[in-house]
Design a protein around this motif. Structure first.
Motif, mmCIF file in Angstrom:
data_model
loop_
_atom_site.group_PDB
_atom_site.id
_atom_site.type_symbol
_atom_site.label_atom_id
_atom_site.label_comp_id
_atom_site.label_asym_id
_atom_site.label_seq_id
_atom_site.Cartn_x
_atom_site.Cartn_y
_atom_site.Cartn_z
ATOM 1 N N LEU A 107 0.826 -1.204 0.000
ATOM 2 C CA LEU A 107 0.000 0.000 0.000
ATOM 3 C C LEU A 107 0.864 1.260 0.000
ATOM 4 O O LEU A 107 0.585 2.223 -0.713
ATOM 5 C CB LEU A 107 -0.928 -0.011 1.221
ATOM 6 C CG LEU A 107 -1.941 1.129 1.332
ATOM 7 C CD1 LEU A 107 -2.986 1.025 0.223
ATOM 8 C CD2 LEU A 107 -2.622 1.088 2.694
ATOM 9 N N MET A 108 1.926 1.256 0.802
ATOM 10 C CA MET A 108 2.794 2.430 0.884
ATOM 11 C C MET A 108 3.620 2.593 -0.383
ATOM 12 O O MET A 108 3.794 3.710 -0.877
ATOM 13 C CB MET A 108 3.728 2.313 2.090
ATOM 14 C CG MET A 108 4.780 3.421 2.143
ATOM 15 S SD MET A 108 5.848 3.309 3.589
ATOM 16 C CE MET A 108 4.813 4.132 4.789
ATOM 17 N N ASP A 109 4.156 1.491 -0.902
ATOM 18 C CA ASP A 109 5.032 1.538 -2.083
ATOM 19 C C ASP A 109 6.129 2.570 -1.880
ATOM 20 O O ASP A 109 6.221 3.567 -2.616
ATOM 21 C CB ASP A 109 4.213 1.865 -3.335
ATOM 22 C CG ASP A 109 5.020 1.684 -4.609
ATOM 23 O OD1 ASP A 109 6.048 0.976 -4.566
ATOM 24 O OD2 ASP A 109 4.636 2.274 -5.644
ATOM 25 N N PRO A 110 7.000 2.374 -0.890
ATOM 26 C CA PRO A 110 8.025 3.376 -0.575
ATOM 27 C C PRO A 110 8.940 3.648 -1.761
ATOM 28 O O PRO A 110 9.290 2.715 -2.512
ATOM 29 C CB PRO A 110 8.790 2.734 0.591
ATOM 30 C CG PRO A 110 8.526 1.270 0.463
ATOM 31 C CD PRO A 110 7.149 1.150 -0.083
ATOM 32 N N PRO A 111 9.315 4.888 -1.981
ATOM 33 C CA PRO A 111 10.159 5.244 -3.136
ATOM 34 C C PRO A 111 11.509 4.533 -3.136
ATOM 35 O O PRO A 111 12.044 4.203 -4.191
ATOM 36 C CB PRO A 111 10.340 6.759 -2.996
ATOM 37 C CG PRO A 111 9.243 7.210 -2.099
ATOM 38 C CD PRO A 111 8.954 6.069 -1.181
ATOM 39 N N THR A 112 12.070 4.324 -1.932
ATOM 40 C CA THR A 112 13.350 3.628 -1.806
ATOM 41 C C THR A 112 13.301 2.720 -0.586
ATOM 42 O O THR A 112 12.436 2.870 0.290
ATOM 43 C CB THR A 112 14.525 4.610 -1.640
ATOM 44 O OG1 THR A 112 14.436 5.241 -0.348
ATOM 45 C CG2 THR A 112 14.519 5.661 -2.722
ATOM 46 N N GLU A 113 14.254 1.807 -0.527
ATOM 47 C CA GLU A 113 14.342 0.879 0.604
ATOM 48 C C GLU A 113 14.791 1.585 1.881
ATOM 49 O O GLU A 113 14.699 1.009 2.965
ATOM 50 C CB GLU A 113 15.332 -0.245 0.273
ATOM 51 C CG GLU A 113 14.851 -1.170 -0.824
ATOM 52 C CD GLU A 113 13.620 -1.958 -0.394
ATOM 53 O OE1 GLU A 113 13.710 -2.710 0.583
ATOM 54 O OE2 GLU A 113 12.562 -1.784 -1.032
ATOM 55 N N ARG A 114 15.267 2.821 1.766
ATOM 56 C CA ARG A 114 15.750 3.539 2.941
ATOM 57 C C ARG A 114 14.635 4.252 3.687
ATOM 58 O O ARG A 114 14.881 4.905 4.693
ATOM 59 C CB ARG A 114 16.843 4.532 2.528
ATOM 60 C CG ARG A 114 18.095 3.846 2.006
ATOM 61 C CD ARG A 114 19.158 4.856 1.596
ATOM 62 N NE ARG A 114 19.603 5.682 2.716
ATOM 63 C CZ ARG A 114 20.476 5.300 3.629
ATOM 64 N NH1 ARG A 114 21.003 4.089 3.571
ATOM 65 N NH2 ARG A 114 20.843 6.109 4.597
ATOM 66 N N TRP A 115 13.427 4.138 3.187
ATOM 67 C CA TRP A 115 12.302 4.744 3.901
ATOM 68 C C TRP A 115 12.040 4.007 5.205
ATOM 69 O O TRP A 115 12.177 2.774 5.274
ATOM 70 C CB TRP A 115 11.049 4.702 3.022
ATOM 71 C CG TRP A 115 10.806 6.009 2.333
ATOM 72 C CD1 TRP A 115 11.615 6.602 1.421
ATOM 73 C CD2 TRP A 115 9.689 6.883 2.510
ATOM 74 N NE1 TRP A 115 11.080 7.804 1.008
ATOM 75 C CE2 TRP A 115 9.891 7.995 1.656
ATOM 76 C CE3 TRP A 115 8.541 6.830 3.288
ATOM 77 C CZ2 TRP A 115 8.984 9.054 1.579
ATOM 78 C CZ3 TRP A 115 7.635 7.879 3.215
ATOM 79 C CH2 TRP A 115 7.863 8.973 2.376
#
Length: 411
Positions: A261-269
């Motif tokens: 659902l979030m689909d974070p832009p990068t893995e560092r989120w």
């Protein structure tokens, strides 16, 4: 501080405080409210001179004829009350500590509400007469019961399912801003569900999971720290080193659904970013300004979003993780919404460390101290000490069985 607040009688604040701490509609229910009301009444009677020694006349000056007010309170008053509780009344040491905590919690609430300028009850001089806790039932060692764990996880799971379904089933012609509102509600409910499940089932310390403003090494777990396929999570342990923690099956699905659902832009989120609007608004403004955006353009860009978190996701403006205090606030809100019955002298909600201790209880009973110690990242000696009541109960069962066997032989 307004003179009006200082001149307010002590008991005028009791009902508002109890409503804030109570459960149900109007804050009329709950074990904590009942116990706190009892101790506040005792404190008020003592302050008025009705429950002390023969020569105790209360906290109001002898030449003044009125009931006690907030103007009469300072750390010396709480010191005297601590001494009164610890007097020769037959109270156990931990009971004295528990009774004082009820009054201390009220004092802290009074500071927040503007009745007092300082938390006098928590000052060292005020607490000095309190006896050491005898360790029989530590007031700060809450452990979630199986019933409480199931009630809370069921509540957050239902909320998240409803919010995600409401968002994903919106008609295609839904207004874009309404779609954003739906997504934001779903994200918040999914984040809360994932956080609760992690705290309930992993036994990870909350300080290892979330951000500590006083320790830059504890910046909160990021998506790059999780391996959902392997069922593991890298955390910075209490022993000052990175280590892998287990993610049991009940945790995987909430995390996977939340990530999708979030689909974070990068893995560092961060896995658990703050949703605080003030923090996010300042972060977005500063980051876009650093990228060369003019103030007018930033204002227009933000106006396109119902929440700055959604803009941050689109622009990869990485927010900070929620703090350990933030997690406590979330659990307070969720415990109240789930209407969970909690009978504890210090916490009127399911505190984060209670999830860890509750899981420790489950592991010790199911697999013994050695396995529990490995899962809890503690020494076996410490686990045996903290969960000694389990071994005592098991030994009691053994003794009972032995006595029954002897009695049967004699018959």
């Amino acid at each position: 501080m307004p003179d009006r607040a200082l001149s307010t009688p002590l008991d005028d604040s009791f009902e508002r405080y109890l409503q804030d701490k109570g459960k149900g509609r109007g804050g009329d229910g709950g074990n904590y409210r009942r116990n706190a009301a009892r101790e506040l009444e005792r404190f008020a009677e003592w302050a008025a001179g009705d429950r002390g020694d023969d020569d105790w006349t209360g906290i109001v000056p002898d030449d003044v004829d009125r009931e006690p007010t907030f103007d009469d309170l300072d750390e010396r008053v709480f010191r005297e009350y601590a001494r009164h509780l610890g007097g020769d009344r037959g109270l156990k040491q931990n009971t004295v500590q528990t009774y004082y905590r009820y009054i201390s919690a009220w004092c802290g609430w009074c500071v927040n509400e503007g009745y007092l300028e300082a938390h006098y009850a928590q000052r060292a001089s005020a607490m000095a007469p309190l006896p050491e806790d005898d360790g029989r039932k530590p007031g700060d060692q809450q452990a979630w019961t199986s019933e409480q764990r199931h009630a809370l996880t069921r509540h957050v799971d239902e909320r998240a399912r409803d919010a995600v379904e409401a968002y994903t089933t919106l008609p295609e012609d839904t207004d874009p801003l309404d779609k954003q509102r739906g997504r934001y509600a779903a994200l918040k409910a999914a984040r809360d569900r994932a956080l609760v499940f992690v705290l309930a089932y992993t036994a990870v310390r909350v300080g290892e999971l979330l951000r500590d403003p006083n320790d830059p090494r504890r910046r909160g777990v990021r998506w790059e720290d999780l391996s959902l396929d392997d069922g593991s999570m890298d955390v910075y342990r209490k022993k000052q080193q990175w280590d892998a923690a287990s993610l049991p099956d009940p945790v995987i699905s909430p995390l996977r659904s939340y990530r999708q659902l979030m689909d974070p832009p990068t893995e560092r989120w961060p896995v658990f970013p703050t949703f605080d609007q003030r923090t996010l608004a300042e972060l977005v403004r500063e980051e876009l300004a650093e990228r060369g955006e003019r103030p007018e353009a930033i204002t227009e860009r933000r106006a396109e979003y119902t929440r700055d978190l959604l803009l941050a996701l689109d622009e990869d403006i990485r927010p900070p993780s929620i703090t350990t205090d933030g997690a406590r606030s979330i659990l307070q809100r969720l415990s109240e919404a789930a209407e969970i019955d909690i009978d504890h002298p210090k916490h009127d909600y399911l505190a984060p460390h209670g999830g860890r201790r509750g899981m420790g209880e489950v592991l010790v009973r199911a697999f013994g101290y050695t396995v529990a110690a490995r899962y809890l990242d503690n020494s076996e000696e410490m686990v045996r000490e903290r969960y000694s009541h389990i071994e005592a109960g098991e030994l009691g069962d053994v003794a009972t069985e032995a006595l029954e066997e002897i009695d049967s032989v004699r018959q």
